[in-house]
Design an enzyme around this catalytic site. Structure first.
Site, PDB file in Angstrom:
ATOM      1  CG  ASP A 264       4.982  -2.367  -7.770  1.00 36.85           C
ATOM      2  OD1 ASP A 264       4.388  -3.468  -7.862  1.00 36.85           O
ATOM      3  OD2 ASP A 264       4.540  -1.426  -7.105  1.00 36.85           O
TER       4      ASP A 264
HETATM    5  C1  BGC Z   1       1.851  -3.192  -5.896  1.00 35.48           C
HETATM    6  C2  BGC Z   1       2.877  -3.920  -5.057  1.00 35.48           C
HETATM    7  C3  BGC Z   1       2.543  -5.390  -5.018  1.00 35.48           C
HETATM    8  C4  BGC Z   1       2.484  -5.913  -6.440  1.00 35.48           C
HETATM    9  C5  BGC Z   1       2.141  -7.380  -6.534  1.00 35.48           C
HETATM   10  C6  BGC Z   1       1.660  -3.828  -7.246  1.00 35.48           C
HETATM   11  O1  BGC Z   1       0.596  -3.260  -7.925  1.00 35.48           O
HETATM   12  O2  BGC Z   1       2.217  -1.849  -6.035  1.00 35.48           O
HETATM   13  O3  BGC Z   1       2.949  -3.392  -3.767  1.00 35.48           O
HETATM   14  O4  BGC Z   1       3.467  -6.075  -4.237  1.00 35.48           O
HETATM   15  O5  BGC Z   1       1.486  -5.204  -7.161  1.00 35.48           O
HETATM   16  O6  BGC Z   1       0.832  -7.593  -6.170  1.00 35.48           O
END
Ligand code: BGC
Length: 732
Positions: A264
């Site tokens: 993530d």
């Molecule tokens: C989120 C993810 C997301 C990623 C990219 C993160 O903060 O938890 O679900 O895909 O950011 O935007």
């Protein structure tokens, strides 16, 4: 002469080996991917391989320019392809060609209980991602609905492992048919937003395997997903993106996942842990100012220069890098370098129709006691539409799943088109503040004034349609924070109660991705749960309210009367949200209806519940045999009859229960379901199959799925709380 022949042979050998070396198998599309990966890997330097393992921008990771191997482009998210984001920051790039279709949020998809809807959805969103030249779509999310306060439940598929497993597989297949990788997230146990970046989740092996992992496992073993996103939180003391147990042992070991683990954004914390415990691609690292434009920003990632140094010094073996590079190249060949993939398309009529169909199929009719629905508009001269969600844009906000859409039909617009614009008057009724990430903005309006105006309008109208719920603001259905309360926000309870005093004909339509308390429920005759329906939300809602579409959605999670009725809220703060360092999942395997059933707590609306404008009658449930061995399947059969005057669909559910077990087992668990379409008066037989081994529990001592011999009872049911008939079988 002999020497001449030998030297000639040498020459031929040398030339042909030179030739063989030149032959670029990795560029040859007719070759199997594994051969291409091997060939590409053999041509790469250590530095080039390391570069594959980390970002080059906010949403892309490096390719190998010298070899013509392209980078990977990634994009959020689960219910639409997000607008373009700037190279080095979270800012919107403000392109003019990236407006997409908003598909309904995943709770709505789950509420269709129809895997065919999942495939339609996955394929359409995959086409949009492909058209936008994305290689990896960052979704779907399959974290389990453990608490209704979790700000991101709307991005997930509900509380039940079997339902979410059944729905996630066709979604992934639909996306990947486009040469775009789905990226199932957030692996694992990211079941709340509070302290998500560090909370250390303590969970038993049984709950892990039986409740929290099945949808991920189905995504990998059945959906053949090409990438998985690690979660932010810790699991048993170790960050999820660097977790020996979940990544190394379970995902790559037990499930034999052959794709990439992507962090993530900002989920990596340590070079050695990340390198050794199964992370492949590091994205979004934000520590120590690394997200600035500094030339070395990305090389300073944990899997950048410091990984290179550990490889060069021999602290980490090169085989560790080769394994990651192999997985990343495999992902690149499956997506970016797949020249067989279709071209895709963006925000087409077909995609909007797919979204509308899913929204219509997912809307759940919860109450229709006075028969107001479907609305016969000829009966009413004046219709009041009240509530902010009738006009609010609900595709914006919410965090990373925010969307820039080509169009969004509001409920008010849909209702005006359907019921007649001339009879409808609108009042806001209540208001929230503007949407902004990480910040709660106050409403600019006087609540009492809005309420009075709405009550006045309601008192003069023949019918009231209230459209409220939650929204995508921070601390509502949004990333980064959880809801602060189980109550409806923005003084809606007061408003609904006031409306109920002046008008008996009220249709309440709620848009949300979460459950909420309903102190006004017993005075309400008519209630519809309509989720976040995306671009076509307004048309879908109007079609269901007017009867153009007969509702057939069923709840993918339990609506409790009060917060403490949920298992996660029954053990004090250590079970939710934790003590800021760690959190213990004390309700264990008893999540959702498993808890309510076993503890005999009556919910407001149970898991699997949903009404129709027609009625159904279930016949007896029968099995093909009475006694089964471990490796057999149980074939079940029962009839369903549409006993009303309207065509409609019913989601027939089958739950199983073990009569006497050596361990605690939930009163019953969902094991099969089927959505059956029936014309008025029609009777059909539903045939379903359950593998005996799917009746097992996860045995913590032997670390094996175990079916104990003895009696099991199978129920056909209209919801987890509405069992129709039962049949008993024996397992030898
Ligand atoms: C989120 C993810 C997301 C990623 C990219 C993160 O903060 O938890 O679900 O895909 O950011 O935007």
């Amino acid at each position: 002469m002999r020497y001449k022949i030998i030297s000639l042979l040498f020459c031929i050998l040398a030339i042909s080996s030179l030739h063989a070396q030149k032959k670029e198998i990795y560029l040859d599309n007719t070759q199997p991917i594994e051969a291409r990966v091997k060939d590409a890997l053999s041509r790469m330097t250590l530095e080039e391989k390391v570069k594959l393992c980390y970002a080059q921008s906010k949403f892309s990771s490096h390719g190998v320019p010298r070899l013509g191997i392209p980078e990977l482009w990634m994009s959020d998210g689960p219910h639409g392809v997000r607008m373009e984001i700037l190279w080095d920051s979270w800012g919107h790039a403000d392109w003019s060609n990236d407006s997409c279709t908003a598909f309904p949020a995943l709770t709505c998809l789950a509420a269709t209980w129809d895997p065919a809807m999942s495939h339609l959805y996955g394929n359409a969103i995959g086409e949009e991602a492909r058209y936008r030249r994305k290689d990896v779509l960052l979704g779907p999310g399959v974290n389990i609905y453990r608490t209704p306060l979790n700000g991101r439940n709307f991005e997930y598929l509900g509380e039940d492992p079997f339902l979410s497993s059944s729905m996630v597989v066709p979604y992934i297949q639909g996306v990947q048919e486009n040469g775009v990788s789905a990226c199932v997230k957030h692996f694992a146990l990211n079941d709340q937003e509070t302290w998500r970046d560090h909370i250390d989740v303590q969970v038993s092996d049984r709950a892990l395997y039986e409740i929290y992992l099945p949808a991920f496992k189905a995504a990998v073993t059945k959906g053949k997903v090409w990438s998985v996103m690690g979660a932010y939180n810790k699991i048993r003391g170790q960050y999820a993106c660097e977790n020996e147990l979940t990544l190394h042992k379970i995902l790559k070991g037990e499930w034999k996942f052959d794709g990439c683990v992507i962090t993530d954004w900002g989920g990596a914390h340590d070079t050695k842990e990340a390198a050794l415990n199964g992370l492949d691609i590091e994205m979004g690292t934000g520590t120590n100012g690394f997200t600035s434009n500094a030339a070395n920003a990305y090389d300073s990632y944990y899997l950048g220069n410091s990984y290179l140094q550990l490889l060069k010094s021999g602290t980490i073996p090169v085989s560790n890098l080769d394994e990651k590079a192999t997985r990343i190249l495999r992902l690149i060949f499956r997506t970016a370098m797949n020249n067989q993939k279709p071209y895709g398309s963006l925000a087409t009529e077909a995609h909007h129709m797919a979204g509308r169909t899913v929204a219509e199929q997912g809307i759940v009719l919860l109450k229709n006691d006075a028969g107001i629905l479907p609305i016969n508009s000829a009966k009413y001269k004046t219709i009041a539409v009240i509530g902010e969600n009738a006009t609010r844009k609900l595709t914006e906000g919410g965090g990373s799943s925010e969307l820039k859409v080509k169009h969004e039909i509001s409920p008010l617009q849909g209702l005006m088109e359907k019921l007649g614009a001339d009879k409808i008057k609108y009042a806001l009724g209540y208001a929230s503040g503007a949407v902004s990430y990480d910040k709660v903005n106050a409403s600019p309006y006087d609540a009492a004034l809005l309420r009075n105006e709405a009550v006045e309008l309601a008192s003069k109208s023949d019918l009231v349609i209230f459209i409220g719920g939650l929204n995508k603001n921070t601390q509502q259905d949004s990333e980064g924070d959880d809801r602060r309360s189980y109550s409806l926000p923005f003084e809606q309870n007061e408003l609904i109660a006031a409306l109920q005093k002046v008008n008996k004909n009220i249709v309440i339509v709620m848009l949300s991705g979460n459950a909420y308390s309903m102190p006004w429920l017993y005075q309400a005759s008519t209630l519809v749960q309509a989720w976040y329906g995306g671009s076509e939300a307004g048309h879908a809602i109007a079609n269901v309210l007017s009867g153009t579409v007969n509702p057939s959605g069923k709840l993918p999670f339990t609506f409790a009367e009060k917060l403490n009725d949920y298992g996660a809220h029954s053990f004090g703060t250590i079970a939710y949200p934790g003590d800021s360092i760690k959190e213990e999942y004390k309700e264990d395997i008893l999540v959702g209806y498993r808890w309510f059933d076993t503890k005999k707590i009556k919910p407001l609306f149970p898991f699997g519940y949903g009404l129709s404008y027609t009625s159904f009658e279930y016949g007896n449930i029968t099995t093909d045999k009475k006694v089964y061995t471990n490796d057999e399947s149980i074939r079940l059969k029962f009839s369903i009859k549409n006993t009303g005057k309207t065509d409609g669909a019913e989601v027939a559910q089958v739950y199983a229960s073990q009569t006497k077990a050596s361990v605690l087992r939930p009163v019953k668990e969902l094991k099969a379901f089927k959505k059956v379409f029936l014309k008025a008066g029609e009777l059909k037989y539903v045939e379903l199959e359950i593998k005996v081994k799917d009746l097992s529990f996860f045995n913590e001592h032997s670390h094996k799925w175990t079916v104990e011999p003895g009696e099991f009872v199978l129920f056909n049911a209209a919801s987890s709380a509405e069992v129709k008939n039962r049949v008993s079988i024996q397992v030898k």
